[in-house]
Design an enzyme around this catalytic site. Structure first.
Site, PDB file in Angstrom:
ATOM      1  N   TRP A  73      39.486  36.361  54.820  1.00  0.00           N
ATOM      2  CA  TRP A  73      39.618  36.568  53.305  1.00  0.00           C
ATOM      3  C   TRP A  73      39.080  35.667  52.261  1.00  0.00           C
ATOM      4  CZ3 TRP A  73      43.774  36.133  56.714  1.00  0.00           C
ATOM      5  CH2 TRP A  73      44.182  37.649  56.945  1.00  0.00           C
ATOM      6  N   ASP A  74      38.174  34.727  53.010  1.00  0.00           N
ATOM      7  CA  ASP A  74      37.542  33.589  52.226  1.00  0.00           C
ATOM      8  C   ASP A  74      38.515  32.775  51.625  1.00  0.00           C
ATOM      9  OD1 ASP A  74      35.483  31.931  51.245  1.00  0.00           O
ATOM     10  OD2 ASP A  74      34.819  33.557  49.600  1.00  0.00           O
ATOM     11  N   TYR A  75      39.688  32.875  51.940  1.00  0.00           N
ATOM     12  CA  TYR A  75      40.797  31.911  51.419  1.00  0.00           C
ATOM     13  C   TYR A  75      40.567  30.454  51.816  1.00  0.00           C
ATOM     14  CZ  TYR A  75      43.352  35.688  49.131  1.00  0.00           C
ATOM     15  OH  TYR A  75      43.611  36.592  48.424  1.00  0.00           O
TER      16      TYR A  75
END
Length: 647
Positions: free
Chosen positions: A324-326
């Site tokens: 999630w590109d977190y």
């Protein structure tokens, strides 16, 4: 991405903005004890707290512009301002106010007048396109304990550049220190293979601990599995010799044949314990993890490392197998925490893009406020093996919303709202950590801009209260079979579509907006919150920012919607929270106890930076960089602005 959302959004509507009340006459303030701001985050641990108390809730409305100074960068780089972000926070150390510009010019200024004392230009190439715009968030100051007083380079300023160099400058003169590397500089990413000339940069300030200078990096997202390594590097502060290298993926079991997991956000340090705290990001590529099975070692983690050796003391992962590109996006904040009556403990407080706030023991990495593993949505794309659970702190509650249904769609008109309802209904949406899929895509809420971002938090350890600003918007992430990526890009030239070369899918990322440009999620789109770490309660939450400067003339249509924001807060000993960050040209002061907005000061350009404050010769100043932000498309500029009470 952010620019598209805000620019179109704000042609249609804006938040209400009450004009500043005329400041009343105030008595001349009493002289105050001098207080510096010697590190990017105020102190080495990034609390963004100042004991300065001359400016109070009672007199803050009397603040006036004390001085303004231009760095000259708009004139020097006229064709690159649309690819620059002035996110810098100055430091006050050794009697000089020092700041870097997006194009890696460092200057020192008189703290009382802003007059330039010296300047050094790294002379970078402004024709490249870097992952996160031209950017320099700050510099680091160090006094060499072995050097005689007034010796050349006894006091040093370190700056890491967009083109991946590390400079050591004499803080007294601005001249390069000849003993450091070659003529005062070293390659800050030695041995790292970059996919393209602008494929990696250094945006955040170095840190110095015990004569060792440590730097991270910012690297291209979503381009390929075999991305550049996200290794952290440490150098001797006197000679520039490489002391150690730490790769967050080296701990992966099974081994990961991928890149990144870099440390692009600011680093913090515990000088007494000799530890640095690294906020690591996701491994490459961001949205599909079949080529990197497992949890990728110390990716997406807070990692405590011994500054002298690079040996890992502990690591705590905030996201398992991130698709999630977190990234961990903000400086870890160090402070004492007493949770539910327990004796105070040295803590690391970490805010995240998800709007979650983790509170960890500084010596062990174990949670002070308990963390539980909760089941999360499964059923990712073909070949994906997701983590069945993710870590959630039991307190505080999430500071950004994470669940949305078609019935929650926002719109000014019925047809506008209906269009958003259809967009939301066509994508998979099962709350936080819903995996990316093909077809109609997946709702990511919060979007990859946060929740929180690089501005981090401010912490008042006296009261155990953290102040956190967050954004709220929706991304739709769609995986694209690799044989269709080129056709999708050709058909949608204005949409972010990346190849993720080396895996089965590329990706498409877009903010969900209505036909008239409003976000499809309900406001507020930006908030400022106060959280008690004594019991985990959210004490107050208020909208942050207005849209007046992004849509002139429409700001009376809606009230209290806030805006996405970039930059962080600071808190003072008198109980004031200062913050810019929002997408209007204001610096604001809030009552730390109630969240009431007490004052706002007009800026000549966007204030997407974290302010700082100091007391110099008895007078307190609050300073912010006002230069705008490329991805937010706020007004560009190149000025430092200082506010103070009238003398």
């Amino acid at each position: 991405m952010i620019a598209a959302m805000t620019q179109r959004l704000l042609l249609a509507s804006a938040a209400a903005l009450a004009l500043s009340a005329c400041a009343p006459d105030v008595p001349k303030p009493a002289p105050a004890p001098d207080a510096d701001w010697a590190h990017y985050g105020g102190d080495a641990g990034g609390q963004r707290f100042s004991p300065a108390a001359q400016i109070t809730p009672a007199n803050v409305r009397g603040l006036k512009v004390a001085w303004t100074v231009s760095t000259g960068e708009l004139t020097a780089h006229p064709d690159a301002s649309d690819r620059a972000a002035f996110e810098a926070t100055p430091i006050l150390a050794g009697g000089r106010l020092m700041v870097c510009t997006p194009f890696n010019k460092v200057s020192a200024h008189d703290p009382a007048t802003g007059q330039q004392l010296w300047a050094f230009d790294a002379r970078i190439d402004d024709r490249l396109h870097y992952p996160n715009s031209y950017n320099c968030r700050g510099v680091a100051y160090w006094r060499d304990p072995a050097a005689p007083a007034n010796a050349p380079c006894a006091e040093r300023v370190f700056m890491a550049t967009n083109d991946r160099r590390l400079f050591a400058l004499d803080a007294a003169t601005g001249k390069a220190c000849p003993s450091f590397g070659q003529g005062g500089q070293v390659n800050a990413m030695p041995g790292i293979k970059i996919g393209r000339p602008g494929g990696a940069q250094i945006t955040s300030a170095p840190v110095v601990v015990g004569g060792v200078v440590i730097t991270g990096s910012s690297i291209d997202d979503n381009q390929r599995v075999q991305e550049a390594s996200g290794a952290v590097h440490a150098f001797d502060a006197v000679t520039g010799a490489l002391r150690w290298t730490y790769d967050p993926l080296a701990a992966a079991q099974p081994a990961v044949d991928a890149g990144a997991a870099n440390v692009w956000a600011p680093i913090s340090a515990d000088l007494e314990r000799g530890l640095v705290f690294l906020p690591t990001s996701s491994p490459s590529p961001d949205f599909y993890g079949a080529a990197r099975p497992g949890n990728a070692g110390h990716a997406n983690s807070v990692v405590a490392v011994h500054a002298a050796t690079g040996q890992v003391a502990w690591a705590f992962q905030t996201v398992h197998h991130d698709v999630w590109d977190y990234d961990v996006p903000a400086q870890p904040t160090l402070g004492m925490v007493s949770y539910k009556g327990a004796p105070p403990r040295p803590a690391v407080i970490q805010t995240t893009k998800q709007g979650l706030l983790f509170t960890l023991d500084r010596e062990t990495g174990q949670p002070i406020i308990p963390v539980v593993e909760r089941p999360v949505p499964q059923g990712g794309a073909l070949g994906e093996t997701l983590s069945p659970t993710q870590p959630f702190p039991v307190a505080p509650e999430a500071l950004a919303p994470s669940r949305i249904t078609p019935d929650d769609a926002f719109g000014l008109t019925p047809w506008d709202k209906d269009a958003c309802r259809k967009l939301l209904a066509g994508a998979r949406a099962e709350g936080l950590y819903t995996p990316p899929v093909t077809g109609g895509g997946t709702i990511m809420y919060p979007f990859t801009g946060g929740g929180s971002n690089w501005g981090g938090i401010a912490y008042d350890a006296r009261n155990g209260v953290a102040f956190v600003n967050t954004s709220s918007a929706v991304h739709r992430i769609t995986l694209i079979p690799k044989d269709r990526v080129k056709a999708e890009r050709d058909a949608n030239p204005d949409v972010e579509i990346s190849p993720q070369t080396g895996v089965a899918y590329g990706m498409r990322r877009e903010v969900l907006l209505s036909p008239i440009g409003l976000p499809c999620n309900p406001p507020p789109w930006g908030t400022l919150s106060a959280v008690s770490l004594k019991d985990g309660r959210t004490l107050w939450r208020v909208p942050l920012g207005t849209t007046r400067d992004l849509a002139p003339g429409t700001h009376l249509l809606m009230r209290g919607v806030g805006t996405p924001n970039f930059g962080g807060p600071i808190v003072t000993g008198s109980g004031l929270v200062f913050i810019g960050a929002a997408m209007d040209n204001y610096l604001r002061a809030f009552d730390a106890a109630s969240g009431k907005e007490l004052w706002k000061g007009r800026l000549p350009a966007g204030g997407q930076a974290t302010p700082m404050t100091y007391v110099w010769k008895g007078r307190q100043y609050v300073v912010i960089a006002a230069g705008g932000h490329a991805k937010s498309d706020t007004k560009r500029g190149d000025k430092l602005v200082a506010f103070a009470l009238p003398q």
